[in-house]
Design a protein around this motif. Structure first.
Motif, PDB file in Angstrom:
ATOM      1  N   TYR A 205     -10.016  -3.006   1.762  1.00 25.00           N
ATOM      2  CA  TYR A 205      -9.727  -1.621   1.460  1.00 25.00           C
ATOM      3  C   TYR A 205      -9.529  -0.797   2.721  1.00 25.00           C
ATOM      4  CZ  TYR A 205     -11.785  -3.089  -2.991  1.00 25.00           C
ATOM      5  OH  TYR A 205     -12.071  -3.756  -4.148  1.00 25.00           O
ATOM      6  N   VAL A 206      -8.923   0.383   2.515  1.00 27.62           N
ATOM      7  CA  VAL A 206      -8.786   1.370   3.588  1.00 27.62           C
ATOM      8  C   VAL A 206      -9.952   2.343   3.480  1.00 27.62           C
ATOM      9  CG1 VAL A 206      -7.361   3.229   4.522  1.00 27.62           C
ATOM     10  CG2 VAL A 206      -6.277   1.180   3.562  1.00 27.62           C
ATOM     11  N   SER A 207     -10.644   2.568   4.576  1.00 29.71           N
ATOM     12  CA  SER A 207     -11.735   3.548   4.564  1.00 29.71           C
ATOM     13  C   SER A 207     -11.247   4.914   5.038  1.00 29.71           C
ATOM     14  CB  SER A 207     -12.901   3.072   5.430  1.00 29.71           C
ATOM     15  OG  SER A 207     -12.481   2.892   6.784  1.00 29.71           O
ATOM     16  N   SER A 208     -10.364   4.933   6.042  1.00 30.10           N
ATOM     17  CA  SER A 208      -9.860   6.215   6.544  1.00 30.10           C
ATOM     18  C   SER A 208      -8.564   5.989   7.311  1.00 30.10           C
ATOM     19  CB  SER A 208     -10.894   6.900   7.451  1.00 30.10           C
ATOM     20  OG  SER A 208     -11.122   6.113   8.608  1.00 30.10           O
ATOM     21  N   ILE A 209      -7.766   7.046   7.384  1.00 31.63           N
ATOM     22  CA  ILE A 209      -6.534   7.050   8.190  1.00 31.63           C
ATOM     23  C   ILE A 209      -6.586   8.279   9.086  1.00 31.63           C
ATOM     24  CG2 ILE A 209      -4.015   7.151   8.162  1.00 31.63           C
ATOM     25  CD1 ILE A 209      -4.029   5.828   5.448  1.00 31.63           C
ATOM     26  N   ALA A 266      10.351   9.666  20.043  1.00 32.19           N
ATOM     27  CA  ALA A 266       9.013   9.532  19.467  1.00 32.19           C
ATOM     28  C   ALA A 266       8.571   8.077  19.448  1.00 32.19           C
ATOM     29  CB  ALA A 266       8.988  10.095  18.051  1.00 32.19           C
ATOM     30  N   GLN A 267       7.285   7.872  19.765  1.00 30.68           N
ATOM     31  CA  GLN A 267       6.675   6.549  19.734  1.00 30.68           C
ATOM     32  C   GLN A 267       5.498   6.597  18.750  1.00 30.68           C
ATOM     33  OE1 GLN A 267       7.900   3.857  21.360  1.00 30.68           O
ATOM     34  NE2 GLN A 267       9.562   5.177  22.122  1.00 30.68           N
ATOM     35  N   VAL A 268       5.446   5.612  17.852  1.00 35.11           N
ATOM     36  CA  VAL A 268       4.374   5.559  16.857  1.00 35.11           C
ATOM     37  C   VAL A 268       3.764   4.168  16.880  1.00 35.11           C
ATOM     38  CG1 VAL A 268       3.728   5.920  14.444  1.00 35.11           C
ATOM     39  CG2 VAL A 268       5.621   7.236  15.429  1.00 35.11           C
ATOM     40  N   ASN A 269       2.453   4.100  17.079  1.00 34.01           N
ATOM     41  CA  ASN A 269       1.733   2.828  17.090  1.00 34.01           C
ATOM     42  C   ASN A 269       0.458   2.968  16.269  1.00 34.01           C
ATOM     43  OD1 ASN A 269       3.369   1.245  19.182  1.00 34.01           O
ATOM     44  ND2 ASN A 269       2.867   3.119  20.313  1.00 34.01           N
ATOM     45  N   TYR A 270      -0.163   1.847  15.995  1.00 33.51           N
ATOM     46  CA  TYR A 270      -1.390   1.904  15.201  1.00 33.51           C
ATOM     47  C   TYR A 270      -2.418   0.916  15.741  1.00 33.51           C
ATOM     48  CZ  TYR A 270      -0.298  -2.568  12.957  1.00 33.51           C
ATOM     49  OH  TYR A 270      -0.040  -3.906  12.719  1.00 33.51           O
ATOM     50  N   SER A 271      -3.657   1.174  15.391  1.00 33.95           N
ATOM     51  CA  SER A 271      -4.741   0.235  15.656  1.00 33.95           C
ATOM     52  C   SER A 271      -5.680   0.253  14.457  1.00 33.95           C
ATOM     53  CB  SER A 271      -5.503   0.637  16.932  1.00 33.95           C
ATOM     54  OG  SER A 271      -6.091   1.915  16.789  1.00 33.95           O
ATOM     55  N   ILE A 272      -6.358  -0.870  14.237  1.00 36.57           N
ATOM     56  CA  ILE A 272      -7.246  -0.966  13.085  1.00 36.57           C
ATOM     57  C   ILE A 272      -8.628  -1.437  13.535  1.00 36.57           C
ATOM     58  CG2 ILE A 272      -5.452  -1.338  11.357  1.00 36.57           C
ATOM     59  CD1 ILE A 272      -5.881  -4.308  11.583  1.00 36.57           C
ATOM     60  N   LYS A 273      -9.631  -0.988  12.818  1.00 32.54           N
ATOM     61  CA  LYS A 273     -11.007  -1.384  13.080  1.00 32.54           C
ATOM     62  C   LYS A 273     -11.613  -1.825  11.753  1.00 32.54           C
ATOM     63  CE  LYS A 273     -15.424   0.319  14.866  1.00 32.54           C
ATOM     64  NZ  LYS A 273     -16.152   1.505  15.391  1.00 32.54           N
ATOM     65  N   GLU A 275     -14.641  -3.116   9.332  1.00 37.16           N
ATOM     66  CA  GLU A 275     -16.071  -3.146   9.076  1.00 37.16           C
ATOM     67  C   GLU A 275     -16.280  -3.729   7.684  1.00 37.16           C
ATOM     68  OE1 GLU A 275     -17.798   0.656   9.548  1.00 37.16           O
ATOM     69  OE2 GLU A 275     -17.241   0.874  11.666  1.00 37.16           O
ATOM     70  N   GLY A 276     -16.716  -4.988   7.668  1.00 36.02           N
ATOM     71  CA  GLY A 276     -16.825  -5.674   6.384  1.00 36.02           C
ATOM     72  C   GLY A 276     -15.442  -5.897   5.799  1.00 36.02           C
ATOM     73  N   ASN A 277     -15.230  -5.410   4.581  1.00 35.99           N
ATOM     74  CA  ASN A 277     -13.905  -5.539   3.972  1.00 35.99           C
ATOM     75  C   ASN A 277     -13.165  -4.201   3.953  1.00 35.99           C
ATOM     76  OD1 ASN A 277     -15.500  -4.284   2.083  1.00 35.99           O
ATOM     77  ND2 ASN A 277     -14.613  -5.346   0.322  1.00 35.99           N
ATOM     78  N   ARG A 278     -13.563  -3.276   4.823  1.00 37.35           N
ATOM     79  CA  ARG A 278     -12.913  -1.983   4.919  1.00 37.35           C
ATOM     80  C   ARG A 278     -12.309  -1.795   6.308  1.00 37.35           C
ATOM     81  NH1 ARG A 278     -13.648   1.750   0.962  1.00 37.35           N
ATOM     82  NH2 ARG A 278     -15.085   1.206  -0.726  1.00 37.35           N
ATOM     83  N   TYR A 279     -11.196  -1.034   6.342  1.00 37.68           N
ATOM     84  CA  TYR A 279     -10.461  -0.851   7.583  1.00 37.68           C
ATOM     85  C   TYR A 279     -10.332   0.635   7.895  1.00 37.68           C
ATOM     86  CZ  TYR A 279      -9.005  -5.750   7.500  1.00 37.68           C
ATOM     87  OH  TYR A 279      -8.990  -7.114   7.503  1.00 37.68           O
ATOM     88  N   GLU A 280     -10.582   0.954   9.135  1.00 33.00           N
ATOM     89  CA  GLU A 280     -10.314   2.296   9.641  1.00 33.00           C
ATOM     90  C   GLU A 280      -9.033   2.229  10.458  1.00 33.00           C
ATOM     91  OE1 GLU A 280     -12.238   5.343  12.898  1.00 33.00           O
ATOM     92  OE2 GLU A 280     -13.609   4.230  11.579  1.00 33.00           O
TER      93      GLU A 280
END
Length: 777
Positions: A205-209, A266-273, A275-280
């Protein structure tokens, strides 16, 4: 030396021929589904042919290429100098059905739609995929999958693996990256199927964006672009699925959006963190400097001036920035302008010059106007029930005429507004030179309707109804209907038949027979009669009507405390009326319009002939205008409505109570009870109707979900009165509020909460709920 070499070659060929041998027989073993004669045809080795290992290898390759076989083995047996070949095969069955098991998160029908295949023969028509959509890479991909994976034939291992891959991709997009999929062939003669077994695994799941660096656009605006969503309890989204593939697509959408708004660097990139089965998720944006649209030129335009093609689009371009949307609207305006004078083949080439140093963009639109297009042939498709003439008589363009896009669009609207078709398209096909063919393609809807349900409004209360209606009767376009409605305060039995294009003219003849009963608070009205109405379309958008009405009217169950005006109506009377109407209708949709207008003028005169004992004149004039937001393209719809009515007796008679105007309620001024925005009996405080009415309504509707669910706000004002001197500002009644509109294929369902501006005796409440389910009476 040369003679010695020739002798060596001769001996070598004799030796090779003696080893090769001759094919005595070709056998096939293990085939269950593919006929043996088909397999032998694929092998293509005949009895008496010279045996060659290369030919055998080629036959194996040929068999595998068909996709009919999962395994092919060839065994060679020597019988003297001859060879017997045995082909042992494991063939695949013809698949008639695809099933899914273990799929709890994604139901089978939804999974079928997501992977883009049919699960039963004929369940999906490829034409269905394109209806209502403009061609795009996604649509073309779905079409290609449909064409490749049609059932009723053998599915190769490669195709079976492809379906498996699509299932995995669908689950990954739903946040199930650990899904496992296997399949099993279940052979059965004439009904073989493949079963895909799905082990969904644990979801992610997604926890936050979080957005970092977005200065020009809000977080909400950027989230609108994304399929990946954060947790939102207000939207009942507690466990939004996470898929990195979907996130990558979302980041690309954001990048493309920024560049379409002038942020070319414009440049757009992402990173993910995790925690368990959730992603920030963190999305980092470097906007860069915004580019200006310094110049827009148009070349090759000889039929329209620059100002006509650009209009006020550049003036509306806030800040003068480069925006992809503005350029596309100008190109669309060019095509629209030219198509309205027959130049459907106009070609617009766009040339951009980017000045990186000064952060400016110059755009040049080069036009190739082409030649005017003429209509060669018009073909009608998809009308399995409708006869061709039902559609052709609605066309505003004909063979041999100049192809005018405005008339083509009007034709599409007219066909759709017949109410017989779920979708209508008119597509051009270049044939030769400047003569094009056109195809009017319709998708028929169920025009035979058997309805059982409930209806509600203030006048009739809650009522149940049963109706049988057949539009496009026998494919002729005629309409036949029978309805029975019963409720606590309402009863109606009715039969009607509308003959479209009566006498092969654009004339409708409608015959109606009815028996209606409505119970008001202090009296009951019963009306039995028959109407004959002729209506003719005499010009585009314009229709005139004339009719006669024969009715028997009975007032009964009059309470002792009813108004004296009501008591005067006690008994039975005969009514004979002549009716006339004139209307102009340019609405884009008769169910829930978003543009256009409807103007209606009605006149009825009651005459004392053939037993009639009523004498009055009744005139009504109404106008509705609809506007759709074209500036910001929000889908916002503004509706303005106004109506005026006058009824006066003649010959010493009085105006019947039920011919008066009862202002207030669901369809006039909301916030008031039925009739309470007009004259009231001074003693009973019951509404007694008026001889005149004026009503003005302003309503704005904003789409909450596609074109189905709308939020509306409104303000109604007006008055029911008997003398023009009463029409004063201080006497006007008003109602305002908000509500929900749910647009169904039959009629909108409305739920409004309205507040009145002025309380009246007998209607003391400050606000009122108005609920209208079905406009059937």
């Amino acid at each position: 030396m040369w003679l010695l070499f020739r002798a060596f070659l001769f001996v070598f060929f004799l030796f090779s021929f003696s080893l090769a041998g001759v094919i005595r027989e070709v056998k096939v073993e293990g085939a269950q589904f593919v006929p043996e004669d088909v397999i032998l045809g694929l092998i293509n080795l005949r009895q008496g042919s010279l045996y060659s290992p290369d030919m055998v290898r080629e036959s194996i390759r040929r068999m595998y290429r068909t996709g009919f076989f999962d395994q092919v083995e060839v065994y060679e047996e020597r019988v003297g100098d001859d060879v017997v070949l045995t082909y042992k095969v494991k063939d695949l069955p013809v698949i008639y059905k695809i099933e899914f098991t273990g799929n709890k998160k994604i139901k089978s029908d939804e999974l079928e739609r997501k992977i883009g295949i049919e699960t039963e023969i004929g369940k999906i028509d490829p034409d269905e995929i394109t209806r209502g959509f403009t061609s795009s890479p996604a649509i073309e991909e779905r079409l290609e999958i449909q064409r490749r994976l049609r059932l009723g034939r053998v599915l190769t291992r490669e195709e079976l693996e492809f379906i498996k891959k699509r299932i995995v991709e669908a689950y990954i997009k739903e946040g199930y990256p650990n899904v496992q999929v296997s399949y099993e062939l279940v052979p059965k003669k004439g009904a073989s199927k493949v079963v895909y077994k799905i082990v969904e695994g644990e979801p992610e799941y997604v926890s936050s964006i979080n957005f970092i660096g977005n200065q020009s656009f809000s977080r909400g605006r950027l989230l609108e672009l994304m399929e990946t969503k954060p947790v939102n309890p207000f939207a009942f989204r507690f466990k939004p699925p996470f898929s990195e593939d979907v996130l990558k697509e979302d980041v690309k959408k954001i990048r493309d959006f920024y560049r379409s708004e002038g942020f070319l660097e414009a440049q757009v990139n992402y990173s993910i963190k995790k925690e368990g089965n959730r992603y920030e998720i963190d999305i980092k944006i470097q906007e860069g400097q915004r580019y200006k649209l310094s110049d827009l030129r148009i070349e090759g335009n000889t039929l329209y001036a620059y100002s006509e093609l650009v209009g006020d689009l550049l003036r509306k371009n806030r800040g003068g920035y480069y925006r992809r949307e503005v350029i596309d609207k100008i190109k669309g305006n060019i095509r629209r302008r030219y198509s309205e004078i027959g130049f459907l083949g106009v070609f617009v080439e766009e040339v951009e010059r980017v000045d990186s140093e000064n952060k400016k963009v110059n755009v040049t639109l080069k036009l190739q106007e082409g030649e005017p297009i003429y209509v060669d042939r018009i073909e009608v498709q998809g009308n399995y029930e409708s006869r061709d003439y039902v559609i052709r008589r609605e066309l505003r363009f004909q063979e041999g005429e100049l192809a005018n896009q405005r008339e083509i669009e009007r034709s599409r609207t007219r066909i759709f507004n017949l109410g017989y078709y779920q979708d209508v398209s008119i597509e051009p096909f270049p044939s030769f030179g400047n003569n094009w063919d056109f195809t009017a393609r319709v998708r028929e809807r169920f025009t035979g309707q058997f309805s059982v349900g409930l209806g509600y409004n203030q006048v009739t209360g809650l009522s149940g109804f049963v109706s049988l209606r057949k539009g496009n009767f026998l494919g002729t376009g005629d309409i036949i209907g029978i309805s029975l409605s019963y409720g606590s305060r309402f009863k109606e039995n009715a039969f009607s038949y509308t003959k479209k294009w009566f006498l092969n003219q654009p004339i409708d003849l409608t015959t109606s027979v009815y028996d209606r009963r409505v119970e008001y608070s202090t009296y009951t009205v019963e009306r039995t009669g028959v109407d004959f109405i002729l209506s003719r379309e005499f010009a585009e958008f314009w229709r005139a009507s004339a009719g006669v009405s024969f009715q028997k009217v009975k007032y009964s169950n009059i309470s002792l405390d009813a108004s004296p005006l009501v008591k005067e109506e006690a008994g039975t009377r005969e009514s004979r009326k002549l009716t006339f109407g004139l209307s102009r209708d340019t609405r884009d949709n008769y169910l829930f319009p978003s543009s256009g207008s409807l103007t209606e003028l009605g006149y009825a005169v009651a005459v004392s002939v053939l037993g009639g004992n009523e004498k009055f004149n009744r005139i009504t004039l109404s106008h509705q205008q609809f506007f759709k937001d074209m500036w910001l393209d929000t889908g916002f719809i503004l509706a303005l409505r106004g109506s005026v009515g006058i009824v006066e007796p003649y010959g010493g008679k009085r105006v019947p109570l039920d011919e008066r105007f009862f202002v207030g309620g669901d369809f006039t001024i909301r916030g008031y009870r039925y009739g309470y925005a007009g004259p009231l009996d001074p003693n009973t405080k019951d509404p007694i109707g008026s001889k005149k009415q004026v009503i003005v309504t302003t309503e704005a509707n904003y789409p909450l979900y596609k074109d189905i669910l709308y939020l509306g706000v409104f303000y109604d004002t007006g008055l029911g009165f008997n003398d023009w001197n009463e029409l004063k500002r201080e006497n006007l009644r008003g109602g305002y509020g908000a509500g929900i509109r749910f647009v169904t294929p039959i009629a909108p369902i409305k739920l409004d909460w309205a507040f009145k501006t002025k309380k009246v005796p007998g209607d003391e409440s400050r606000s009122r709920i108005h609920f209208v389910l079905g406009f059937y009476f």
